[in-house]
Write a protein that holds these residues in place. Structure first.
Motif, PDB file in Angstrom:
ATOM      1  N   ILE A  35     -19.387 -52.811 -21.142  1.00 15.50           N
ATOM      2  CA  ILE A  35     -19.291 -54.084 -20.932  1.00 15.50           C
ATOM      3  C   ILE A  35     -20.213 -55.052 -20.420  1.00 15.50           C
ATOM      4  O   ILE A  35     -21.166 -55.662 -21.295  1.00 15.50           O
ATOM      5  CB  ILE A  35     -18.311 -54.342 -19.852  1.00 15.50           C
ATOM      6  N   THR A 137       3.740 -55.434 -22.511  1.00 15.80           N
ATOM      7  CA  THR A 137       3.567 -54.883 -23.354  1.00 15.80           C
ATOM      8  C   THR A 137       1.652 -54.670 -24.069  1.00 15.80           C
ATOM      9  O   THR A 137       1.409 -53.723 -24.928  1.00 15.80           O
ATOM     10  CB  THR A 137       3.684 -56.119 -24.899  1.00 15.80           C
ATOM     11  N   ASP A 138       0.766 -55.469 -23.187  1.00 13.99           N
ATOM     12  CA  ASP A 138      -0.011 -54.887 -23.341  1.00 13.99           C
ATOM     13  C   ASP A 138      -0.916 -53.598 -23.352  1.00 13.99           C
ATOM     14  O   ASP A 138      -0.254 -52.459 -22.209  1.00 13.99           O
ATOM     15  CB  ASP A 138      -1.184 -55.292 -22.422  1.00 13.99           C
ATOM     16  N   LEU A 139      -1.279 -52.885 -24.299  1.00 11.69           N
ATOM     17  CA  LEU A 139      -1.445 -51.240 -23.725  1.00 11.69           C
ATOM     18  C   LEU A 139      -2.058 -51.055 -22.235  1.00 11.69           C
ATOM     19  O   LEU A 139      -1.353 -50.040 -22.199  1.00 11.69           O
ATOM     20  CB  LEU A 139      -2.673 -51.021 -25.165  1.00 11.69           C
ATOM     21  N   ALA A 140      -2.727 -51.405 -21.736  1.00 12.64           N
ATOM     22  CA  ALA A 140      -3.382 -51.560 -20.735  1.00 12.64           C
ATOM     23  C   ALA A 140      -2.286 -51.344 -19.573  1.00 12.64           C
ATOM     24  O   ALA A 140      -2.128 -50.750 -18.430  1.00 12.64           O
ATOM     25  CB  ALA A 140      -4.538 -51.775 -19.634  1.00 12.64           C
ATOM     26  N   VAL A 156      -9.070 -55.032 -18.868  1.00 18.02           N
ATOM     27  CA  VAL A 156      -9.026 -53.659 -18.507  1.00 18.02           C
ATOM     28  C   VAL A 156      -8.263 -53.563 -17.234  1.00 18.02           C
ATOM     29  O   VAL A 156      -8.623 -52.329 -16.905  1.00 18.02           O
ATOM     30  CB  VAL A 156      -9.951 -52.833 -19.269  1.00 18.02           C
ATOM     31  N   ASN A 162      -8.758 -42.362 -17.839  1.00 14.89           N
ATOM     32  CA  ASN A 162      -9.132 -42.004 -18.372  1.00 14.89           C
ATOM     33  C   ASN A 162      -8.279 -41.324 -20.015  1.00 14.89           C
ATOM     34  O   ASN A 162      -7.345 -41.326 -19.376  1.00 14.89           O
ATOM     35  CB  ASN A 162     -10.450 -40.551 -18.549  1.00 14.89           C
ATOM     36  N   ARG A 163      -9.088 -40.626 -20.882  1.00 12.97           N
ATOM     37  CA  ARG A 163      -7.950 -40.791 -22.076  1.00 12.97           C
ATOM     38  C   ARG A 163      -7.264 -39.065 -22.033  1.00 12.97           C
ATOM     39  O   ARG A 163      -5.476 -39.709 -22.127  1.00 12.97           O
ATOM     40  CB  ARG A 163      -8.892 -40.008 -23.698  1.00 12.97           C
ATOM     41  N   ILE A 166      -4.398 -40.712 -19.647  1.00 14.51           N
ATOM     42  CA  ILE A 166      -3.506 -41.854 -20.768  1.00 14.51           C
ATOM     43  C   ILE A 166      -2.409 -40.211 -21.235  1.00 14.51           C
ATOM     44  O   ILE A 166      -0.898 -40.590 -21.407  1.00 14.51           O
ATOM     45  CB  ILE A 166      -4.037 -42.559 -21.090  1.00 14.51           C
ATOM     46  N   SER A 229      -6.231 -59.850 -27.272  1.00 11.68           N
ATOM     47  CA  SER A 229      -6.846 -58.856 -28.753  1.00 11.68           C
ATOM     48  C   SER A 229      -5.883 -58.260 -29.198  1.00 11.68           C
ATOM     49  O   SER A 229      -6.048 -57.369 -30.457  1.00 11.68           O
ATOM     50  CB  SER A 229      -7.643 -57.674 -28.251  1.00 11.68           C
ATOM     51  N   GLU A 230      -5.209 -57.656 -28.378  1.00 12.89           N
ATOM     52  CA  GLU A 230      -4.142 -56.500 -29.603  1.00 12.89           C
ATOM     53  C   GLU A 230      -2.958 -57.285 -30.703  1.00 12.89           C
ATOM     54  O   GLU A 230      -2.347 -56.594 -31.216  1.00 12.89           O
ATOM     55  CB  GLU A 230      -2.913 -55.809 -28.638  1.00 12.89           C
ATOM     56  N   ALA A 272     -16.922 -59.556 -24.247  1.00 10.37           N
ATOM     57  CA  ALA A 272     -18.356 -59.663 -25.463  1.00 10.37           C
ATOM     58  C   ALA A 272     -18.199 -59.628 -26.881  1.00 10.37           C
ATOM     59  O   ALA A 272     -19.379 -59.036 -27.109  1.00 10.37           O
ATOM     60  CB  ALA A 272     -18.721 -58.001 -24.410  1.00 10.37           C
TER      61      ALA A 272
END
Ligand code: SF4
Lengths: 493, 222
Positions: A35, A137-140, A156, A162-163, A166, A229-230, A272
């Motif tokens: 970022i 409801t925000d993904l994070a 975030v 990490n993925r 998740i 964003s989402e 950004a």
């Protein structure tokens, strides 16, 4: 007040643990460096960045200087536009107001769009005690909520995951909350995002009550602004019948025109981007479009106490972009959880001890969670001089003095015995045994040199309060520290 | 005392040290920042809009008013759209070549009904070149906020150059704050998983923007 993570160790211990968690550190380092570089590029695109930053600072300062007037004006315009305004002096009152409003609708479920203010007051937990389920409801935030975890970054919040982690959280927990994760879910970001889309969609489509915060409130028009964003924000702001927004009193700007500054500086500083994918603005209610009932809960919860501090009040200019986190060498090492608050990083280090007071061990140690390198100040789009406030708060912890709690002037005693000193030493030992954490920032250290002659910045501040200190040498503080073991060895240079 | 009184009282005591300053707000702030960045011709501004929209993964098309209906038909057909949401006052000739079944959003329609519609076509209020943003203000050719949110495919028609401004400050001047506004810059996205950008979470995953100029294509100046 709520918002302190119970049993939270003071910053140095928490940071110490984080530093030894390699996954966490790897995730954080990757994230903040990514970022950071993108932000620099987005900022370089606008030639008038310095002027925008100065205007943003002035708008916020002006608003804070006349905050009583603008609060009353905002209340009038929101009311005229069809909304109802509530005032909450502290977290408990805000939670009670929201719980009562939800109960009045007869609903037991609400959908929420990411909001720092509602995290700060512990709204989800308070609602649960009243039998109301709040779905993030925000993904994070969803990752954090399903993982029974705590947020670690403003923008975030699941940056520490990490993925693979998740994927495991989704596969294990989604079925507990609603639509299960698809069979055979892999860890590609696109598949994980799709799983979240499906899981949340059924909640959006049936939700009757939405809860949000706001990035800005315009006093003259009564307009609220949510930047996201989402699209989960748009879902929460437009599909439910009732919308409840909980917003800190410092989020006001006087005029519609003022948004021209922040809608340029916020997206570039936070994600950004030239502009974030979605920005929603609404003014009260609109016939046959969106929620027909709108409540605004104005939250104090320590903000007026912060406002009473001549040096510390500048923290209220913050627009929560998180740029200061991403450049902070201490945050990068320590991780967001070490700050023991929903506000991590440099802004958390100056905001939490002001909103909550410096009585607890974590809050007393937060002003020391910095190397005073000044990088946070450099990137801040509203020019908050975070190092200046940190030094000021260190003084308060070490020496005590006049401050404001719950609207009353109180005189704080100096930290008991050498407690502050001990806290400072622990912070120092951690920070300086990890010189890599500081090196990045050291080149900027000259910018804070104006603090050096009178009071020793950094963890040594408490030290210098009780000992005569030689004039600050021009060498970097870290070197000085290592050479003298924090002043314990004779300064033989 | 009410909490309102308590909070306002605390605010007044907190700022008691601040010197009275009655400068009118219009003069209190140094607004020496730019109204727009760089000098561009009208055509260049439209080009910049197209470029920035595409940079944020919107699919951009350029056409003339005469050929708009053909283009919309093609875009919807390529997508396999069977049902298309139509705002109450979308110019009727826009969809005259389109086969898909028109669906109208009524106040009583439920979000679940909208969720079954394939696509939505709307106009917009203004578009911002520097940021690649389109702004909807709920006008009759755009419909309620939810119509551009729930369906997975949104086609937005922008009249160029009339509806295009260079910058965020210029856009705010044109917009009415009393209307509910939606600013859209590319399809919805998230970077929450290891900061990998993934297009399309809750909003439409495909955003197509059609830039329409009044003159026949051959005479267009861009
Ligand atoms: S202090 Fe400044 S840089 Fe940090 S989050 Fe707030 S506005 Fe952004």
């Amino acid at each position: 007040m709520s918002g302190t993570f119970v049993g939270m160790p003071a910053f140095p211990e928490a940071a110490h643990e984080a530093v030894h968690n390699a996954t966490l550190r790897g995730n954080l380092r990757h994230a903040t460096h990514t970022i950071r570089a993108k932000r620099a590029k987005a900022v370089a695109e606008v030639s008038d960045w310095a002027a925008l930053r100065e205007a943003g600072k002035q708008i916020k300062d002006h608003t804070l200087r006349h905050l009583d007037r603008y609060l009353v004006q905002l209340e009038e315009s929101v009311t005229t536009a069809g909304g109802t305004v509530h005032w909450a002096a502290d977290a408990d009152e805000a939670n009670r107001i929201v719980a009562d409003l939800v109960k009045a609708t007869g609903e037991t479920e609400v959908v929420k769009v990411k909001s720092m203010a509602t995290q700060e007051i512990g709204l989800n937990e308070a609602l649960l005690e009243e039998g109301i389920h709040a779905y993030e409801t925000d993904l994070a935030e969803l990752i954090v909520q399903l993982g029974k975890d705590r947020p670690s970054h403003i923008l975030v919040p699941a940056i520490h995951r990490n993925r693979g982690e998740i994927r495991d959280i989704f596969a294990r927990e989604m079925s507990e909350w609603g639509r299960p994760a698809p069979e055979g879910l892999t860890d590609t970001p696109a598949e994980l995002a799709e799983a979240a889309r499906l899981h949340l969609r059924e909640k959006f489509l049936r939700a009757k009550v939405g809860i949000s915060g706001a990035n800005f409130m315009v006093a003259e028009t009564g307009t609220l602004v949510v930047v996201e964003s989402e699209g989960n924000g748009r879902m929460c702001l437009t599909l439910p019948e009732t919308l409840i927004s909980v917003v800190g009193i410092e989020k006001i700007v006087p005029t519609w025109q003022d948004l021209e500054v922040f809608l340029q500086t916020l997206p570039r500083s936070s994600t950004a981007e030239r502009m974030n994918p979605y920005t929603s603005t609404w003014t009260g209610t609109t016939d046959e479009d969106g929620p027909q009932t709108f409540h605004l809960v104005l939250l104090d919860n320590g903000r007026t106490d912060t406002l009473a501090d001549e040096v510390g009040r500048q923290a209220l200019r913050c627009i929560r972009c998180s740029a200061c986190l991403n450049v902070c060498p201490v945050y990068e090492r320590a991780g967001g959880h070490a700050y023991g608050s929903v506000y991590p990083g440099p802004i958390g280090a100056i905001l939490s001890p002001q909103l909550r007071g410096t009585q607890s061990e974590i809050d007393a140690s937060l002003p020391y969670a910095s190397s005073l390198c000044g990088a946070c100040y450099e990137v801040c789009p509203v020019a908050i001089d975070i190092p200046e406030v940190l030094v000021h708060l260190r003084e308060r912890v070490a020496e005590g003095g006049l401050t404001t709690r719950d609207g009353n002037k109180v005189v704080l005693k100096p930290a008991k015995g050498h407690a502050a000193e001990r806290a400072a030493m622990r912070a120092a030992r951690w920070a300086f045994s990890h010189p890599g954490a500081l090196r990045t920032g050291q080149r900027l250290a000259s910018r804070t040199r104006r603090f050096h002659p009178r009071t020793l910045p950094g963890p040594g501040r408490a030290w210098s309060a009780s000992r005569d200190l030689p004039a600050m040498p021009a060498e970097p503080f870290r070197d000085w520290w290592q050479r003298t073991q924090g002043g314990r060895k004779a300064d033989s240079k | 005392m009410s909490s309102r009184g308590v909070i306002l009282g605390r605010v007044r005591r907190a700022i008691a040290d601040v010197r009275q300053d009655d400068t009118p707000y219009g003069q209190a702030i140094d607004r020496s920042y730019l109204r727009e960045h760089g000098a561009r011709s009208v055509a260049e501004t439209v080009d910049l809009l197209a470029e920035n929209l595409a940079d944020y993964r919107a699919v951009v098309h350029r056409t003339t008013d005469d050929e708009l209906s053909e283009l919309l038909m093609r875009l919807l057909a390529e997508r396999g759209t069977r049902t298309v949401l139509v705002p109450p006052e979308l110019p009727s000739h826009w969809l005259k070549a389109v086969d898909a079944t028109r669906v109208h959003d009524r106040a009583q329609s439920t979000p679940a009904e909208l969720d079954r519609v394939d696509s939505v076509v709307t106009a917009c209020a203004v578009a911002i070149a520097e940021t690649g943003t389109i702004v909807l203000d709920g006008g009759p050719d755009q419909g309620r906020r939810r119509v551009t949110l729930v369906p997975d495919h949104h086609i937005c028609v922008v009249h160029v150059p009339d509806q295009v401004v260079s910058s965020v400050p210029q856009a705010l001047e044109r917009l009415d704050p009393t209307r509910p506004l939606t600013w859209i810059s590319g399809p919805s996205a998230t970077s929450d998983i290891e900061l990998d950008r993934v297009e399309g979470v809750h909003g439409p995953r495909t955003l197509e923007v059609v830039l329409v100029s009044g003159q026949p294509r051959a005479e267009a100046t861009s």
